[in-house]
Motif scaffolding. Sequence first.
Motif, PDB file in Angstrom:
ATOM      1  N   THR A  32      -7.006   8.084   7.079  1.00 45.48           N
ATOM      2  CA  THR A  32      -6.877   6.858   6.300  1.00 45.48           C
ATOM      3  C   THR A  32      -5.441   6.642   5.821  1.00 45.48           C
ATOM      4  O   THR A  32      -4.657   7.578   5.706  1.00 45.48           O
ATOM      5  CB  THR A  32      -7.798   6.889   5.064  1.00 45.48           C
ATOM      6  OG1 THR A  32      -7.414   7.954   4.213  1.00 45.48           O
ATOM      7  CG2 THR A  32      -9.248   7.058   5.474  1.00 45.48           C
ATOM      8  N   TYR A  33      -5.145   5.392   5.510  1.00 45.35           N
ATOM      9  CA  TYR A  33      -3.839   5.069   4.941  1.00 45.35           C
ATOM     10  C   TYR A  33      -3.677   5.660   3.548  1.00 45.35           C
ATOM     11  O   TYR A  33      -2.611   6.139   3.190  1.00 45.35           O
ATOM     12  CB  TYR A  33      -3.639   3.553   4.882  1.00 45.35           C
ATOM     13  CG  TYR A  33      -3.264   2.951   6.215  1.00 45.35           C
ATOM     14  CD1 TYR A  33      -1.996   3.146   6.758  1.00 45.35           C
ATOM     15  CD2 TYR A  33      -4.172   2.197   6.947  1.00 45.35           C
ATOM     16  CE1 TYR A  33      -1.645   2.600   7.980  1.00 45.35           C
ATOM     17  CE2 TYR A  33      -3.832   1.640   8.170  1.00 45.35           C
ATOM     18  CZ  TYR A  33      -2.565   1.844   8.687  1.00 45.35           C
ATOM     19  OH  TYR A  33      -2.226   1.316   9.894  1.00 45.35           O
ATOM     20  N   ARG A  34      -4.711   5.610   2.749  1.00 38.52           N
ATOM     21  CA  ARG A  34      -4.632   6.170   1.394  1.00 38.52           C
ATOM     22  C   ARG A  34      -5.046   7.634   1.465  1.00 38.52           C
ATOM     23  O   ARG A  34      -6.192   7.999   1.222  1.00 38.52           O
ATOM     24  CB  ARG A  34      -5.511   5.376   0.439  1.00 38.52           C
ATOM     25  CG  ARG A  34      -5.031   3.941   0.231  1.00 38.52           C
ATOM     26  CD  ARG A  34      -5.858   3.223  -0.835  1.00 38.52           C
ATOM     27  NE  ARG A  34      -5.374   1.871  -1.040  1.00 38.52           N
ATOM     28  CZ  ARG A  34      -5.865   0.786  -0.436  1.00 38.52           C
ATOM     29  NH1 ARG A  34      -6.875   0.914   0.423  1.00 38.52           N
ATOM     30  NH2 ARG A  34      -5.371  -0.405  -0.676  1.00 38.52           N
ATOM     31  N   SER A  35      -4.083   8.475   1.800  1.00 35.35           N
ATOM     32  CA  SER A  35      -4.381   9.896   1.964  1.00 35.35           C
ATOM     33  C   SER A  35      -3.104  10.706   1.856  1.00 35.35           C
ATOM     34  O   SER A  35      -1.999  10.190   2.040  1.00 35.35           O
ATOM     35  CB  SER A  35      -5.030  10.152   3.332  1.00 35.35           C
ATOM     36  OG  SER A  35      -4.107   9.886   4.384  1.00 35.35           O
TER      37      SER A  35
ATOM     38  N   PHE B 113      -8.340   1.998   7.100  1.00 28.97           N
ATOM     39  CA  PHE B 113      -8.556   1.859   5.668  1.00 28.97           C
ATOM     40  C   PHE B 113      -9.896   2.472   5.266  1.00 28.97           C
ATOM     41  O   PHE B 113     -10.934   2.167   5.862  1.00 28.97           O
ATOM     42  CB  PHE B 113      -8.525   0.386   5.248  1.00 28.97           C
ATOM     43  CG  PHE B 113      -7.148  -0.196   5.233  1.00 28.97           C
ATOM     44  CD1 PHE B 113      -6.249   0.144   4.237  1.00 28.97           C
ATOM     45  CD2 PHE B 113      -6.744  -1.082   6.223  1.00 28.97           C
ATOM     46  CE1 PHE B 113      -4.968  -0.381   4.222  1.00 28.97           C
ATOM     47  CE2 PHE B 113      -5.466  -1.619   6.214  1.00 28.97           C
ATOM     48  CZ  PHE B 113      -4.583  -1.267   5.214  1.00 28.97           C
ATOM     49  N   GLY B 114      -9.858   3.313   4.261  1.00 30.64           N
ATOM     50  CA  GLY B 114     -11.082   3.836   3.670  1.00 30.64           C
ATOM     51  C   GLY B 114     -11.531   2.954   2.524  1.00 30.64           C
ATOM     52  O   GLY B 114     -10.851   2.002   2.130  1.00 30.64           O
ATOM     53  N   PRO B 115     -12.676   3.257   1.929  1.00 32.10           N
ATOM     54  CA  PRO B 115     -13.194   2.428   0.839  1.00 32.10           C
ATOM     55  C   PRO B 115     -12.396   2.602  -0.445  1.00 32.10           C
ATOM     56  O   PRO B 115     -11.963   3.700  -0.780  1.00 32.10           O
ATOM     57  CB  PRO B 115     -14.629   2.936   0.664  1.00 32.10           C
ATOM     58  CG  PRO B 115     -14.594   4.343   1.181  1.00 32.10           C
ATOM     59  CD  PRO B 115     -13.592   4.354   2.286  1.00 32.10           C
ATOM     60  N   TYR B 116     -12.217   1.494  -1.154  1.00 26.49           N
ATOM     61  CA  TYR B 116     -11.493   1.469  -2.435  1.00 26.49           C
ATOM     62  C   TYR B 116     -11.842   0.131  -3.074  1.00 26.49           C
ATOM     63  O   TYR B 116     -11.090  -0.827  -2.998  1.00 26.49           O
ATOM     64  CB  TYR B 116      -9.992   1.600  -2.163  1.00 26.49           C
ATOM     65  CG  TYR B 116      -9.055   1.606  -3.352  1.00 26.49           C
ATOM     66  CD1 TYR B 116      -9.488   1.823  -4.655  1.00 26.49           C
ATOM     67  CD2 TYR B 116      -7.695   1.397  -3.152  1.00 26.49           C
ATOM     68  CE1 TYR B 116      -8.601   1.830  -5.712  1.00 26.49           C
ATOM     69  CE2 TYR B 116      -6.793   1.404  -4.193  1.00 26.49           C
ATOM     70  CZ  TYR B 116      -7.246   1.621  -5.476  1.00 26.49           C
ATOM     71  OH  TYR B 116      -6.353   1.628  -6.520  1.00 26.49           O
TER      72      TYR B 116
ATOM     73  N   SER C 254     -10.193  -3.693  -2.800  1.00 29.63           N
ATOM     74  CA  SER C 254     -10.864  -3.717  -1.507  1.00 29.63           C
ATOM     75  C   SER C 254     -10.033  -4.413  -0.430  1.00 29.63           C
ATOM     76  O   SER C 254      -9.486  -5.496  -0.648  1.00 29.63           O
ATOM     77  CB  SER C 254     -12.223  -4.426  -1.629  1.00 29.63           C
ATOM     78  OG  SER C 254     -12.843  -4.521  -0.366  1.00 29.63           O
ATOM     79  N   GLU C 255      -9.948  -3.768   0.718  1.00 32.33           N
ATOM     80  CA  GLU C 255      -9.336  -4.384   1.897  1.00 32.33           C
ATOM     81  C   GLU C 255     -10.339  -5.277   2.628  1.00 32.33           C
ATOM     82  O   GLU C 255      -9.974  -5.954   3.588  1.00 32.33           O
ATOM     83  CB  GLU C 255      -8.844  -3.299   2.867  1.00 32.33           C
ATOM     84  CG  GLU C 255      -7.862  -2.312   2.279  1.00 32.33           C
ATOM     85  CD  GLU C 255      -6.519  -2.933   1.955  1.00 32.33           C
ATOM     86  OE1 GLU C 255      -6.205  -4.009   2.509  1.00 32.33           O
ATOM     87  OE2 GLU C 255      -5.775  -2.344   1.140  1.00 32.33           O
TER      88      GLU C 255
ATOM     89  N   ALA D  39     -16.407  -1.002   5.247  1.00 34.75           N
ATOM     90  CA  ALA D  39     -15.475   0.073   5.596  1.00 34.75           C
ATOM     91  C   ALA D  39     -15.964   0.830   6.824  1.00 34.75           C
ATOM     92  O   ALA D  39     -15.166   1.205   7.701  1.00 34.75           O
ATOM     93  CB  ALA D  39     -15.293   1.024   4.415  1.00 34.75           C
ATOM     94  N   LEU D  40     -17.259   1.057   6.917  1.00 35.67           N
ATOM     95  CA  LEU D  40     -17.802   1.734   8.089  1.00 35.67           C
ATOM     96  C   LEU D  40     -17.684   0.862   9.333  1.00 35.67           C
ATOM     97  O   LEU D  40     -17.383   1.362  10.431  1.00 35.67           O
ATOM     98  CB  LEU D  40     -19.260   2.123   7.849  1.00 35.67           C
ATOM     99  CG  LEU D  40     -19.490   3.265   6.856  1.00 35.67           C
ATOM    100  CD1 LEU D  40     -20.964   3.421   6.550  1.00 35.67           C
ATOM    101  CD2 LEU D  40     -18.913   4.574   7.394  1.00 35.67           C
TER     102      LEU D  40
END
Length: 460
Positions: A161-164, A194-197, A201-202, A215-216
Motif C-alpha cells: 500500500t501507499y500508506r505503509s 490504496f488501503g482503507p482509510y 477515503s480514496e 478498497a477490496l
Amino acid sequence: MTATTVNDTTVTDSTANATAANATAGAGLDQRTVELDRAFVFHSWSAQGALNPLVIAGGLGSRVWDNAGRSYLDFSSQLVNVNIGHQHPAVVKAIIDEVGTLATVAPSTANLARGEAAKRIVGRAPERFNKVFFTNGGADAIENAIRMARLHTGRDKVLSTYRSYHGNTGSAIVATGDWRRIPNEFARGHVHFFGPYLYRSEFWATSPEQECERALRHLERMIQSEGPTSIAAVLIESIPGTAGVLVPPPGYLAGVRALCDRYGILLILDEVMAGFGRTGRWFAFEGYDVVPDLITFAKGVNSGYVPTGGVIISDSIAHTFDTSVFPGGLTYSGHPLAMASIVAALDAMEDEGIVENAARIGRDVLAPGLAELQAKHPVIGEVRGEGVFWALELVADRETREPLNGAVMGRIKAELLGRGLLPFLADNRIHVVPPCVVTDDEVAEALAVYDEVLGLDLLN
C-alpha cells in the motif's frame, strides 16, 4: 546546618548542595553527549545541520531520563518497540547471563538459546507455522519474506500500500509507500495500491462497510491489471503503524486473504510494529479472521534490547527449501544475545500478563480517555487504535479535515516535551504508543498533558 522538609523527606544543606552538584555534573555530561553526537553521529531521515537531539541516559518501565535528572514519561516506546518497558530485569539478566555463556555464534550452528526463542515464537503463531528465519531487524525480515515468496511462487511482483512503512533496505524501502520510497527506488517488481482509510477515503466511502468493499474492489482491479500470474505476494501491515495506526475495517484483511487465494498469491503480514502485545494481542492479525502465509516481526519480540527480527514461515513455504538451497543469510542471524532476550521477554510477558494489560489499558483507559479529549478539543479530528496503539489525527478545521501543518506540530512536540512527556509525532498525528506495561496512573498523567497542550493557542 539548616534543614527543609520536601515531600516528607528532610533535606539538609549538605544534601541539597550534593544534589545540585550532581545536577550540574549531569548537565555537563548531557552537553558532552550532544557535542559528541553532533561531531560524529550521522542521523537517519534527517538534514544533519539543524539537529538538536534529546539526551536519554537511562530508563525504567515507562520512563526515561537524561544525565541531569530530567525525567520523561515515554509515550513513544522509543520507536514503538519497547513493549515490555525499559530495563526489564528478567530481560537484562538473560542478556548478561548469555554474555557469560557465549557472546556470539555462527548461524550455521545449533544453539540452545536460538532453538528456545524459535520454539516460543512458533508457539504464538497459527497452526502450520513451524519455522523461524531470524534476521537483524524488521527491514531484513521484509527482504527475506519477499525473497521466499518470489522463490516459492516463481513470480516477481509484490503489491503493497501507499500508506505503509516496511523498512530502509533495498526491497523494503521500495515496498514502503510513503515519501521515503521516492529517492530510493532501486528494487524491481513493486506495485502500490490504496488501503482503507475511511477518515480520508480514496474511494468516496461514507461507512466502514463501503470503505472495505471499495478498497477490496480496488485491490482486485490492481491484481487483474498487473496480471495475477506475475504477482508473488501482497505485503501489508496488519495495522499500518507509522502511516497513522490505520485500523482496518471489519472484513478487509479477510477479504485480502480471499483475493490472494483466488489468484494464487501469497499474503505477507508485516507485524514488525503491531506484533507482540502492541494491540493487546500477541499478533495484531488475530483480531481480524485472517491467517497469512508469511509473518514478519521484530521490535516487540524483545523490545529492541538487542537488534533482532525474523520471518515466521508457513509449512508449505518452508518445505520449498527442504531440497532447494535458500539463497539468503546473515552473519548475526539468531545471535545468542538477541535470542536470550527473546526468551526472557516472551516468558515475562506471559508470566506477568503484559499482553492482557495492554488490552485492558486500551479498552478501559485509553479508549475512553482519548474520546474525552476529542470531545473537548476541536483540533482532534479522529481518534483510532486498540491496545497501546493509538493515533490522534490533528486538524486545523474539523469540517474540511485540513491537517495541522508541520510548524504547529513542532510547537506541540516542544510543549509536550516541556511537560515531561516523550511523544511520537508523525505528519499531523500524535501516536499514543506507551509500553505495554504502562499503568492507569501513567496514562492519566499523559492524558492530562495532552489535554493541557491541545488546549493552548498553538494554531496562530
